[in-house]
Design an enzyme around this catalytic site. Structure first.
Site, mmCIF file in Angstrom:
data_model
loop_
_atom_site.group_PDB
_atom_site.id
_atom_site.type_symbol
_atom_site.label_atom_id
_atom_site.label_comp_id
_atom_site.label_asym_id
_atom_site.label_seq_id
_atom_site.Cartn_x
_atom_site.Cartn_y
_atom_site.Cartn_z
ATOM 1 N N HIS A 42 13.744 -4.936 74.457
ATOM 2 C CA HIS A 42 14.299 -5.929 74.043
ATOM 3 C C HIS A 42 13.198 -6.519 73.131
ATOM 4 O O HIS A 42 13.538 -7.963 72.698
ATOM 5 C CB HIS A 42 14.185 -7.151 75.388
ATOM 6 C CG HIS A 42 15.033 -6.511 76.576
ATOM 7 N ND1 HIS A 42 14.431 -6.389 77.858
ATOM 8 C CD2 HIS A 42 16.719 -6.179 77.321
ATOM 9 C CE1 HIS A 42 14.972 -5.292 78.233
ATOM 10 N NE2 HIS A 42 16.518 -5.359 77.508
ATOM 11 N N HIS B 32 20.883 -6.512 73.336
ATOM 12 C CA HIS B 32 22.068 -6.534 72.511
ATOM 13 C C HIS B 32 22.295 -6.929 71.438
ATOM 14 O O HIS B 32 21.937 -8.146 71.348
ATOM 15 C CB HIS B 32 23.624 -6.728 74.273
ATOM 16 C CG HIS B 32 23.041 -8.665 74.546
ATOM 17 N ND1 HIS B 32 22.560 -9.371 75.047
ATOM 18 C CD2 HIS B 32 23.939 -9.551 73.998
ATOM 19 C CE1 HIS B 32 22.120 -10.520 74.616
ATOM 20 N NE2 HIS B 32 23.415 -10.607 74.372
ATOM 21 N N GLY C 247 28.263 -4.879 72.246
ATOM 22 C CA GLY C 247 29.407 -4.998 71.718
ATOM 23 C C GLY C 247 29.880 -4.341 70.711
ATOM 24 O O GLY C 247 29.984 -4.604 69.633
ATOM 25 N N MET D 141 29.507 1.558 76.120
ATOM 26 C CA MET D 141 29.919 1.157 77.148
ATOM 27 C C MET D 141 31.477 1.164 77.433
ATOM 28 O O MET D 141 32.854 2.567 77.622
ATOM 29 C CB MET D 141 29.617 0.473 78.663
ATOM 30 C CG MET D 141 29.254 0.524 79.795
ATOM 31 S SD MET D 141 28.059 -0.462 80.548
ATOM 32 C CE MET D 141 26.815 -0.588 80.493
ATOM 33 N N SER D 142 31.960 -0.250 77.360
ATOM 34 C CA SER D 142 33.524 -0.172 78.160
ATOM 35 C C SER D 142 33.818 0.009 76.680
ATOM 36 O O SER D 142 36.173 0.691 76.769
ATOM 37 C CB SER D 142 33.715 -1.639 77.905
ATOM 38 O OG SER D 142 33.194 -2.868 76.679
#
Length: 201
Positions: free
Chosen positions: A106, A126, A160, A180-181
Site C-alpha cells: 500500500h 487501489h 477500478g 476482479m469484477s
C-alpha cells in the site's frame, strides 16, 4: 517477463465449476488466475484448485492467495500474499520451491521491504475508486509512479481497472494490471479479457 501482465482475481462469489468454466476460456490470454477465496478454509481451497486443474486448466496458470502449502503441494504458477503477511514469510521453508511470489502493498516503503524479503513482484492499489473499497479514497497514478520508481521488481496495479484506464497505468510505469469484477461479472468474460489483453499489448 517483459510483456505486460494481466492478473485475474476470483471474487469469492462463484462456485468452483463457475470458476473452472470461465478459467477454461480465459487462461491462454492471462498471466495468472488468482484463487482468492477469503471465506474458504485451506482444505476447501486445496480441493477447489485440484478440481479446477482436473477440468483442464494448467496449474501454472493459477496463483493461490494466502496459502503457501497449497501453492507448493499443487505446484501452481505462483502465490499471492496479503499485505498483513508477517516479515520473512517469503524466506520460510514453506515458500521454497514456489515458482513466483507476490505481495500486496500500500506504499513505497512497504514495496521496498517486500522486495528485500524476496518478493518477485508487488501488487499495489487501489488505483481508482472501486466498489470493493467503498468509502476508501483511491491511491492514484502518482503514488503508483512512486512505488514503481522505488523498486526493481514488477508492480501490478489493481483497483477500478477498465480497458480505457490501462494505458495511463502503463504510462505510470506499472508492469501490468489485476482485475476482479471487470472479468468475472462481465456478460462475456472472454470478450472482457481480450479487451484488456489488447490494451496491454
Amino acid at each position: 517477463m517483459s510483456e505486460k501482465e494481466l492478473h485475474v482475481i476470483s471474487n469469492g462469489k462463484m462456485t468452483w465449476s463457475e470458476i473452472a468454466k470461465i478459467a477454461a476460456q480465459i487462461h491462454p490470454y492471462v498471466t495468472a488466475i488468482h484463487i482468492r477465496e477469503k471465506t474458504k478454509s485451506l482444505d476447501e481451497v486445496f480441493i477447489g484448485i485440484q478440481y479446477v486443474v482436473e477440468q483442464g486448466i494448467p496449474a501454472s496458470s493459477l496463483y493461490v492467495n494466502g496459502f503457501p502449502s497449497v501453492a507448493l503441494a499443487l505446484q501452481t504458477g505462483g502465490l499471492q500474499l496479503p499485505g498483513t503477511t508477517p516479515p520473512l514469510v517469503i524466506q520460510d521453508e514453506f515458500c521454497q520451491g514456489i515458482q513466483r511470489i507476490g505481495v500486496s502493498v500500500h506504499g513505497v516503503d512497504e514495496a521496498r521491504w517486500r522486495e528485500k524479503e524476496g518478493a518477485d513482484y508487488v501488487m499495489f492499489g487501489h488505483i481508482y475508486a472501486t466498489n470493493s473499497k467503498q468509502g476508501v479514497p483511491p491511491r492514484g497514478l502518482e503514488q503508483l509512479s512512486q512505488v514503481v520508481n522505488g523498486v526493481n521488481i514488477p508492480v501490478i496495479a489493481i483497483g477500478g481497472m477498465t480497458p480505457a484506464r490501462v494505458q495511463s497505468v502503463l504510462d505510470a510505469g506499472a508492469s501490468g494490471i489485476a482485475v476482479m469484477s471487470g472479468i468475472w461479472e462481465a456478460a462475456d468474460p472472454l470478450g472482457a479479457v481480450l479487451a484488456y489483453h489488447e490494451e496491454l499489448q
